[in-house]
Design a protein around this motif. Sequence first.
Motif, short mmCIF file in Angstrom:
data_model
loop_
_atom_site.label_atom_id
_atom_site.label_comp_id
_atom_site.label_asym_id
_atom_site.label_seq_id
_atom_site.Cartn_x
_atom_site.Cartn_y
_atom_site.Cartn_z
N ARG A 190 0.08 8.02 24.55
CA ARG A 190 1.62 8.26 23.97
C ARG A 190 1.88 6.35 24.47
NH1 ARG A 190 4.36 12.10 27.57
NH2 ARG A 190 3.12 11.34 29.00
N ASN A 191 1.24 5.43 24.75
CA ASN A 191 2.26 4.31 25.25
C ASN A 191 1.25 3.28 23.95
OD1 ASN A 191 1.94 1.50 26.11
ND2 ASN A 191 2.98 2.38 28.04
N LEU A 192 2.68 2.38 24.23
CA LEU A 192 2.33 1.74 22.62
C LEU A 192 1.43 0.69 21.99
CD1 LEU A 192 6.07 1.99 21.43
CD2 LEU A 192 4.23 2.83 19.98
N GLY A 222 19.45 -5.00 16.69
CA GLY A 222 18.16 -3.59 16.16
C GLY A 222 19.41 -2.00 16.13
N SER A 223 18.83 -1.14 16.90
CA SER A 223 19.94 0.31 17.17
C SER A 223 20.58 0.03 18.14
CB SER A 223 19.53 1.55 17.02
OG SER A 223 18.37 0.97 17.78
N GLY A 224 20.20 -1.30 18.68
CA GLY A 224 21.27 -1.63 20.34
C GLY A 224 20.65 -0.74 21.71
N ALA A 256 16.29 -0.83 24.14
CA ALA A 256 17.50 -1.78 24.10
C ALA A 256 17.87 -2.22 22.64
CB ALA A 256 16.93 -2.96 25.25
N GLY A 257 16.76 -2.21 21.76
CA GLY A 257 16.63 -2.67 20.52
C GLY A 257 16.10 -4.11 20.51
N MET A 258 15.45 -4.11 21.72
CA MET A 258 14.97 -5.74 21.73
C MET A 258 13.14 -5.40 21.72
SD MET A 258 16.75 -7.07 24.92
CE MET A 258 16.64 -7.94 24.99
N GLU A 286 3.63 -5.30 33.21
CA GLU A 286 5.06 -5.67 34.07
C GLU A 286 5.47 -5.88 32.72
OE1 GLU A 286 4.13 -9.10 36.04
OE2 GLU A 286 6.97 -9.27 35.79
N LYS A 287 6.78 -4.98 33.34
CA LYS A 287 7.62 -4.91 31.93
C LYS A 287 9.20 -5.76 32.45
CE LYS A 287 8.36 -2.57 28.97
NZ LYS A 287 7.88 -2.71 27.97
N ASN A 288 9.29 -6.29 31.70
CA ASN A 288 10.62 -6.80 32.59
C ASN A 288 11.64 -6.89 30.89
OD1 ASN A 288 9.82 -8.25 34.57
ND2 ASN A 288 8.14 -9.57 32.74
P1 ATP Z 1 12.93 -1.52 18.57
O1 ATP Z 1 14.30 -2.46 19.01
O2 ATP Z 1 11.66 -1.36 17.66
O3 ATP Z 1 13.63 -0.21 18.44
P2 ATP Z 1 13.66 0.11 21.86
O4 ATP Z 1 14.06 -1.39 22.49
O5 ATP Z 1 14.20 0.67 21.18
O6 ATP Z 1 12.71 -0.26 20.47
P3 ATP Z 1 11.02 0.10 23.14
O7 ATP Z 1 11.64 -0.28 24.40
O8 ATP Z 1 10.22 -0.12 22.22
O9 ATP Z 1 12.47 0.68 22.49
O10 ATP Z 1 10.20 1.80 23.18
C1 ATP Z 1 11.04 2.82 23.25
C2 ATP Z 1 10.43 4.42 23.67
O11 ATP Z 1 9.00 3.69 23.13
C3 ATP Z 1 10.94 5.12 25.01
O12 ATP Z 1 10.94 5.86 24.90
C4 ATP Z 1 9.39 4.85 25.50
O13 ATP Z 1 8.76 6.12 26.26
C5 ATP Z 1 8.97 4.62 24.29
N1 ATP Z 1 7.79 3.51 24.97
C6 ATP Z 1 6.11 3.96 24.89
N2 ATP Z 1 5.38 2.67 25.42
C7 ATP Z 1 5.96 1.77 25.11
C8 ATP Z 1 6.06 0.93 25.67
N3 ATP Z 1 5.00 -0.24 26.02
N4 ATP Z 1 6.30 -0.61 26.28
C9 ATP Z 1 8.50 0.59 26.07
N5 ATP Z 1 8.38 1.78 25.75
C10 ATP Z 1 7.88 2.35 25.01
#
Ligand code: ATP
Length: 281
Positions: free
Chosen positions: A62-64, A246-248, A94-96, A87-89
Amino acid sequence: MEFNAYAKLNLTLDILRKREDGYHDLQMVMQSIDLCDRLTLSPARGEGEMRTNLAYLPADGRNLAQMAAEAFRRATGKGGAVDIAIEKNIPVCAGMGGGSSDAAAVLRAMNELTGAGLSLMELAGIGQNVGSDVPYCVLGGTALAEGRGEILTPLPALPRCHVVVCKPAFPISTPQLFARVNVRRITCRPDTPGLIAALEAGDLLGVARRMYNVFEDVLEPRRRSEIDAIKSVLIDSGALGASMSGSGPTVFGLFDREDTAREAFGRLSGLYKAVYLCQTV
Ligand code: ATP
């Protein structure tokens, strides 16, 4: 091998229409910044394992990042199982584009490791089945993303500047935001052609003044007030412009001077935990 996966910001986010398939046609000017996740890929002994430093993230198919590895193997028939450590930073949800950027880094890495020799646009094409922001993240830099995010046009680079990024603690649901948007009632939109013209002219102030995200208008009032309060701190400190990404809920400001960026960083760090002083990539 180690790879960086850079966060993205939306300099603009516009929703043009709702499509018959239920998705929306978007128009977004995107920008990468140097806040990044670190990915390590190595050939797997078994089926391929995933590790991240955030216990709540899925560490399986399920991880991207793993979805991207699988999409690459399906599309090219190349590449065995890989172990992926992240390593997630980049703040999550967050919309990032943190997850999308990890996926894009895996696509680029597997292209390099297998010698498949695909172009960035071909990799972006594989990435569109993994997530809407993945194609842009493959390309990176300054680019226009349209459709669901898969139609990409590289743009002249944003003039180098300082970026202060602040993520307030509340979550925002992307599907709920889309559900609240009534495309015919959007009254305030970003000036996307004007912003692109400013990029072409190398005019940072012209870009910063034209940044806007239509999602800001449909936030719940108390969330909107908090986003506006963060924007005010950024502008008060000397940001040339500020917007939500993004969607904040992440808000960012662009600065031409390091001292004013540091002042905004200092003021927001006293109020929020997730504040970053960055530069564009
Ligand atoms: P976007 O700006 O593309 O809408 P986002 O910042 O809102 O993205 P992300 O942090 O990319 O959101 O990810 C959101 C969801 O994806 C979470 O529910 C998380 O569990 C899932 N996910 C799957 N793989 C990953 C990953 N490698 N890193 C972060 N989230 C992940």
